[in-house]
Design an enzyme around this catalytic site. Structure first.
Site, PDB file in Angstrom:
ATOM      1  N   LYS A 120       7.849  -0.812  -2.026  1.00 22.93           N
ATOM      2  CA  LYS A 120       7.428  -2.218  -2.141  1.00 22.93           C
ATOM      3  C   LYS A 120       8.631  -3.102  -2.473  1.00 22.93           C
ATOM      4  O   LYS A 120       8.888  -4.107  -1.811  1.00 22.93           O
ATOM      5  CB  LYS A 120       6.354  -2.363  -3.218  1.00 22.93           C
ATOM      6  CG  LYS A 120       5.892  -3.797  -3.409  1.00 22.93           C
ATOM      7  CD  LYS A 120       5.063  -3.947  -4.673  1.00 22.93           C
ATOM      8  CE  LYS A 120       5.067  -5.388  -5.128  1.00 22.93           C
ATOM      9  NZ  LYS A 120       4.544  -5.575  -6.465  1.00 22.93           N
ATOM     10  N   ASP A 138       1.363  -5.259  -1.912  1.00 25.33           N
ATOM     11  CA  ASP A 138       1.089  -5.490  -3.330  1.00 25.33           C
ATOM     12  C   ASP A 138      -0.419  -5.447  -3.538  1.00 25.33           C
ATOM     13  O   ASP A 138      -1.170  -5.078  -2.626  1.00 25.33           O
ATOM     14  CB  ASP A 138       1.705  -6.829  -3.789  1.00 25.33           C
ATOM     15  CG  ASP A 138       1.112  -8.015  -3.044  1.00 25.33           C
ATOM     16  OD1 ASP A 138       0.100  -7.844  -2.326  1.00 25.33           O
ATOM     17  OD2 ASP A 138       1.653  -9.127  -3.183  1.00 25.33           O
TER      18      ASP A 138
END
Length: 213
Positions: A120, A138
């Protein structure tokens, strides 16, 4: 399916434009890297409050690499999980200084090899700094992508691959930016504002709720 996907993207473009925004304040790649590491389990607004002073105190990756662990923990205390975050930031910045002359690398492999940097965080850097097509998963993206039928997965990496298949490359990082805004303004985790939503025609959650009525 492609037609449906394009309709969703067109609506997101119409409402949120195709402007690239980054919600974490930064002036250079290493600042965004550290801000993103701090943002785990923490709001962007809180991170921005902390980094305002943090980046005045530590002015380079070298400053972070030489930081006192206990002192850095205190500096970032309010972002949560500060023991781990401080340890990872120091180790990560040591890697940047020793292996990359203080510069942030620009490949997924090199970024994820840094201490405390997962896919991420790496994809945030690739998309926002180096403008390389990347999908950032997310909490908003995970939750809303499932509602829109782009994935059935729970694991962020599997969701990332599903979105890479479902979305055109020019929307990979843009989708994340748009969905964060959408998740903050309309599609809340609890009590989403379905009556204000412009994507109800595509939403499994909304259709399920309507069937129950």
């Amino acid at each position: 399916m492609k037609k449906r996907t394009q309709e969703i993207l067109d609506k997101l473009d119409e409402v949120y434009t195709r402007e690239y925004k980054c919600y974490l304040n930064h002036e250079n790649p290493w600042q965004l890297l550290i801000a993103t590491m701090l943002s785990a389990q923490c709001t962007d607004a809180r991170v921005n409050v902390v980094t305002k002073d943090l980046f005045q105190k530590y002015k380079s990756p070298g400053d972070f690499a030489r930081a006192d662990l206990k002192e850095l923990e205190q500096d970032i205390h309010s972002t949560g999980f500060y023991h781990n975050k401080a340890k990872n930031i120091i180790a990560c910045c040591k890697d940047l200084v020793e292996k990359y002359d203080g510069e942030v690398p620009d490949t997924l492999e090199e970024l994820t090899a840094l201490a405390g940097v997962g896919r991420k965080t790496a994809n945030v850097i690739l998309g926002n700094i180096f403008h390389k097509p990347s999908v950032v998963v997310d909490t908003h993206v995970k939750r809303i992508s499932k509602k829109l039928g782009f994935t059935k997965e729970e694991d962020p990496e599997k969701i990332e691959y599903d979105l890479m298949k479902a979305l055109p490359e020019d929307h990979w990082i843009l989708y994340n930016i748009q969905i964060i805004t959408f998740g903050r303004e309309i599609c809340f985790a609890r009590n989403p504002k379905c009556e204000e939503c412009f994507l109800t025609d595509y939403c499994a959650y909304y259709k399920k709720g309507r069937k129950k009525k």
